[in-house]
Design an enzyme around this catalytic site. Structure first.
Site, PDB file in Angstrom:
ATOM      1  N   PRO A  77       3.282  15.222 -17.225  1.00 62.43           N
ATOM      2  CA  PRO A  77       4.278  16.121 -16.632  1.00 62.43           C
ATOM      3  C   PRO A  77       3.825  16.623 -15.266  1.00 62.43           C
ATOM      4  O   PRO A  77       2.761  17.227 -15.142  1.00 62.43           O
ATOM      5  CB  PRO A  77       4.354  17.264 -17.649  1.00 62.43           C
ATOM      6  N   TYR A 130       6.613  25.553 -20.073  1.00 59.77           N
ATOM      7  CA  TYR A 130       5.950  26.803 -19.706  1.00 59.77           C
ATOM      8  C   TYR A 130       6.765  27.916 -20.329  1.00 59.77           C
ATOM      9  O   TYR A 130       8.003  27.880 -20.289  1.00 59.77           O
ATOM     10  CB  TYR A 130       5.926  26.986 -18.189  1.00 59.77           C
ATOM     11  N   THR A 156       2.027  23.813 -22.250  1.00 55.77           N
ATOM     12  CA  THR A 156       0.859  23.837 -21.364  1.00 55.77           C
ATOM     13  C   THR A 156       0.230  25.218 -21.396  1.00 55.77           C
ATOM     14  O   THR A 156       0.913  26.225 -21.184  1.00 55.77           O
ATOM     15  CB  THR A 156       1.271  23.462 -19.926  1.00 55.77           C
ATOM     16  N   LYS A 225      -1.132  21.240 -24.443  1.00 54.16           N
ATOM     17  CA  LYS A 225      -1.767  20.556 -23.294  1.00 54.16           C
ATOM     18  C   LYS A 225      -2.680  21.516 -22.544  1.00 54.16           C
ATOM     19  O   LYS A 225      -2.287  22.640 -22.231  1.00 54.16           O
ATOM     20  CB  LYS A 225      -0.677  20.049 -22.344  1.00 54.16           C
ATOM     21  N   HIS A 249      -5.702  19.905 -16.255  1.00 52.07           N
ATOM     22  CA  HIS A 249      -4.573  20.026 -15.330  1.00 52.07           C
ATOM     23  C   HIS A 249      -4.852  19.270 -14.023  1.00 52.07           C
ATOM     24  O   HIS A 249      -4.443  19.699 -12.943  1.00 52.07           O
ATOM     25  CB  HIS A 249      -4.297  21.504 -15.045  1.00 52.07           C
ATOM     26  N   ARG A 252      -6.392  21.338 -11.051  1.00 49.62           N
ATOM     27  CA  ARG A 252      -5.524  22.071 -10.126  1.00 49.62           C
ATOM     28  C   ARG A 252      -5.622  23.586 -10.250  1.00 49.62           C
ATOM     29  O   ARG A 252      -5.150  24.301  -9.373  1.00 49.62           O
ATOM     30  CB  ARG A 252      -4.061  21.650 -10.346  1.00 49.62           C
ATOM     31  N   GLY A 281      -6.337  13.020 -16.662  1.00 50.90           N
ATOM     32  CA  GLY A 281      -7.236  13.463 -15.600  1.00 50.90           C
ATOM     33  C   GLY A 281      -8.115  12.332 -15.102  1.00 50.90           C
ATOM     34  O   GLY A 281      -9.052  11.934 -15.789  1.00 50.90           O
ATOM     35  N   ILE A 283      -7.633   9.121 -14.692  1.00 52.70           N
ATOM     36  CA  ILE A 283      -7.562   7.768 -15.278  1.00 52.70           C
ATOM     37  C   ILE A 283      -6.863   6.841 -14.285  1.00 52.70           C
ATOM     38  O   ILE A 283      -5.698   7.044 -13.942  1.00 52.70           O
ATOM     39  CB  ILE A 283      -6.842   7.827 -16.637  1.00 52.70           C
TER      40      ILE A 283
HETATM   41  C1  LIG Z   1       2.006  17.411  -8.405  1.00 50.96           C
HETATM   42  C2  LIG Z   1       1.543  17.801  -9.775  1.00 50.96           C
HETATM   43  C3  LIG Z   1       2.298  18.703 -10.513  1.00 50.96           C
HETATM   44  C4  LIG Z   1       1.914  19.052 -11.806  1.00 50.96           C
HETATM   45  N1  LIG Z   1       2.718  19.864 -12.529  1.00 50.96           N
HETATM   46  C5  LIG Z   1       2.402  20.117 -13.822  1.00 50.96           C
HETATM   47  C6  LIG Z   1       3.276  20.880 -14.631  1.00 50.96           C
HETATM   48  O1  LIG Z   1       4.319  21.351 -14.171  1.00 50.96           O
HETATM   49  N2  LIG Z   1       2.926  21.094 -15.931  1.00 50.96           N
HETATM   50  C7  LIG Z   1       1.771  20.572 -16.475  1.00 50.96           C
HETATM   51  O2  LIG Z   1       1.490  20.762 -17.662  1.00 50.96           O
HETATM   52  N3  LIG Z   1       0.923  19.838 -15.720  1.00 50.96           N
HETATM   53  C8  LIG Z   1       1.214  19.588 -14.429  1.00 50.96           C
HETATM   54  N4  LIG Z   1       0.366  18.820 -13.676  1.00 50.96           N
HETATM   55  C9  LIG Z   1      -0.861  18.254 -14.302  1.00 50.96           C
HETATM   56  C10 LIG Z   1      -0.595  16.878 -14.901  1.00 50.96           C
HETATM   57  O3  LIG Z   1       0.257  16.933 -16.025  1.00 50.96           O
HETATM   58  C11 LIG Z   1      -1.880  16.182 -15.357  1.00 50.96           C
HETATM   59  O4  LIG Z   1      -2.582  17.039 -16.233  1.00 50.96           O
HETATM   60  C12 LIG Z   1      -2.806  15.753 -14.223  1.00 50.96           C
HETATM   61  O5  LIG Z   1      -2.084  15.409 -13.065  1.00 50.96           O
HETATM   62  C13 LIG Z   1      -3.618  14.559 -14.701  1.00 50.96           C
HETATM   63  O6  LIG Z   1      -4.570  14.194 -13.767  1.00 50.96           O
HETATM   64  P1  LIG Z   1      -4.377  12.955 -12.724  1.00 50.96           P
HETATM   65  O7  LIG Z   1      -3.405  13.429 -11.696  1.00 50.96           O
HETATM   66  O8  LIG Z   1      -5.758  12.794 -12.209  1.00 50.96           O
HETATM   67  O9  LIG Z   1      -3.888  11.746 -13.491  1.00 50.96           O
HETATM   68  C14 LIG Z   1       0.720  18.495 -12.370  1.00 50.96           C
HETATM   69  C15 LIG Z   1      -0.042  17.600 -11.609  1.00 50.96           C
HETATM   70  C16 LIG Z   1       0.355  17.251 -10.331  1.00 50.96           C
HETATM   71  C17 LIG Z   1      -0.479  16.254  -9.564  1.00 50.96           C
END
Ligand SMILES: Cc1cc2nc3c(=O)[nH]c(=O)nc-3n(C[C@H](O)[C@H](O)[C@H](O)COP(=O)(O)O)c2cc1C
Length: 350
Positions: A77, A130, A156, A225, A249, A252, A281, A283
């Site tokens: 997501p 959320y 999440t 998550k 996440h 982030r 994360g 991969i």
């Molecule tokens: C632009 C962006 C927005 C994201 N928004 C959400 C979100 O709204 N909710 C959430 O659970 N995770 C969010 N994530 C985290 C991703 O679901 C995921 O955990 C993460 O991107 C995985 O790592 P990777 O980008 O290295 O594959 C976001 C990630 C990115 C890059």
């Protein structure tokens, strides 16, 4: 999209996207230690392949919450897809469907739940949640997602407050009033920015009590998550969570956490067969996928590469990213001497 190399894909996305949109997607919290370590941790692991096995027919399919899918891959997501492509999450959902992998739609999406649902084909879709401070809003979202055919809700839990991303703060998102979190009426996307200006602002933190409530209230299974500890995972499962997504996440929010690859083994061992375990994360390779499955994940989620595919090629770009990963997975399985995913066991990782 001709290049299949994700670093190059990211470079091309950087050239194409507005600086703020690129920084929003690419950035991580603080010093980006976790962002980088997520990738490095998979790279540090070593495979111990089996030889002399019959690998003429490779089967990458797996079942998630009872649904058979083409490969152990899912779209993580990620919010605000109209920052990356005019069609937004509709294109992402279509690309995932074309690749036969589940799409996990974010609460902070810029198309409606129903529009994304219209793109569903054989693979299921899940809805990332959320919590809202107003329970009626949360109930409305969950009921709407279930009515639209989303097969699960993914709560999440790793963002009780926003992290701070210096990179995103240096390149703020420019105002784009038409790009809104449309499933949360009245909340312009800018109100959910990512960067120093928003650091510390309280979202709507979930507690174990909220999880227990959601499990009771949701018409569809609930997964959690953002778990990095076995004790947390076990408590979620005791409260009725059907799945645990091991995740930081994408680095982030809290920097300097354990990398997801390093958090996975303990959690998978603790949870065992009580629930399904997933991981995301960093991969980026078929070898990473085999490592994740060997360490106990049922499937992996892909975040940023899917965003780069979306930015560069819309639905086709998303599909290409997942077909590419599936191709790498197929080759890795053959080279590791495994014909089906049930043969991917812990001993494959040294
Ligand atoms: C632009 C962006 C927005 C994201 N928004 C959400 C979100 O709204 N909710 C959430 O659970 N995770 C969010 N994530 C985290 C991703 O679901 C995921 O955990 C993460 O991107 C995985 O790592 P990777 O980008 O290295 O594959 C976001 C990630 C990115 C890059």
């Amino acid at each position: 999209m001709d290049s299949r190399d994700f670093d190059e894909l990211e470079g091309r996305a950087r050239e194409k996207l507005a600086p703020g949109a690129f920084a929003f997607a690419a950035g991580g919290a603080d010093d980006e230690i976790t962002l980088e370590d997520n990738i490095a941790a998979w790279q540090r692991l070593r495979l111990r392949p089996r030889m002399l096995r019959d690998v003429t027919a490779i089967d990458t399919s797996v079942s998630v919450l009872g649904a058979r899918i083409a490969a152990p891959l899912m779209v993580a997501p990620t919010g605000r897809h109209r920052l990356f492509h005019p069609e937004g999450e509709r294109a992402t959902a279509r690309g995932a469907a074309a690749a036969g992998v589940p799409y996990v739609m974010a609460t902070a999406s810029t198309v409606t739940i129903e529009d994304a649902a219209a793109e569903r084909r054989a693979a299921p879709q899940w809805f990332q949640l959320y919590l809202s401070p107003d329970r009626a809003v949360t109930e409305g979202l969950v009921d709407r997602a279930a009515a639209a055919g989303f097969a699960a809700v993914v709560l999440t839990v790793d963002q009780p407050v926003y992290g701070a991303s210096p990179r995103a703060a240096r390149a703020p998102l420019s105002a784009a009033p038409h790009i809104r979190a449309v499933n949360l009426p009245g909340q312009p996307v800018a109100a959910h920015g990512y960067g120093a200006a928003h650091s510390g602002s309280v979202t709507h933190p979930a507690t174990f009590d909220d999880l227990a409530w959601l499990v009771r209230r949701s018409p569809v299974p609930v997964l959690v998550k953002g778990i990095l500890r076995a004790d947390d995972a076990l408590r979620c499962v005791e409260l009725g969570a059907r799945g645990i997504l091991v995740s930081n996440h994408g680095g982030r929010h809290l920097d300097a956490t354990v990398a997801s690859a390093d958090a996975l083994p303990d959690i998978a061992t603790a949870v065992g067969a009580k629930a399904e375990v997933f991981v995301d994360g960093g991969i980026r390779r078929g070898t990473d996928i085999v490592k994740a499955l060997a360490l106990g994940a049922r499937a992996v989620l892909i975040g940023r590469p899917a965003v780069w595919g979306l930015a560069l090629g819309g639905a086709d770009g998303v599909r290409d990213v997942f077909e590419h990963l599936r191709g790498e997975l197929t080759r890795t399985m053959a080279l590791c001497g495994v014909a089906k995913l049930t043969e991917v066991t812990r001993d494959l990782v040294a």
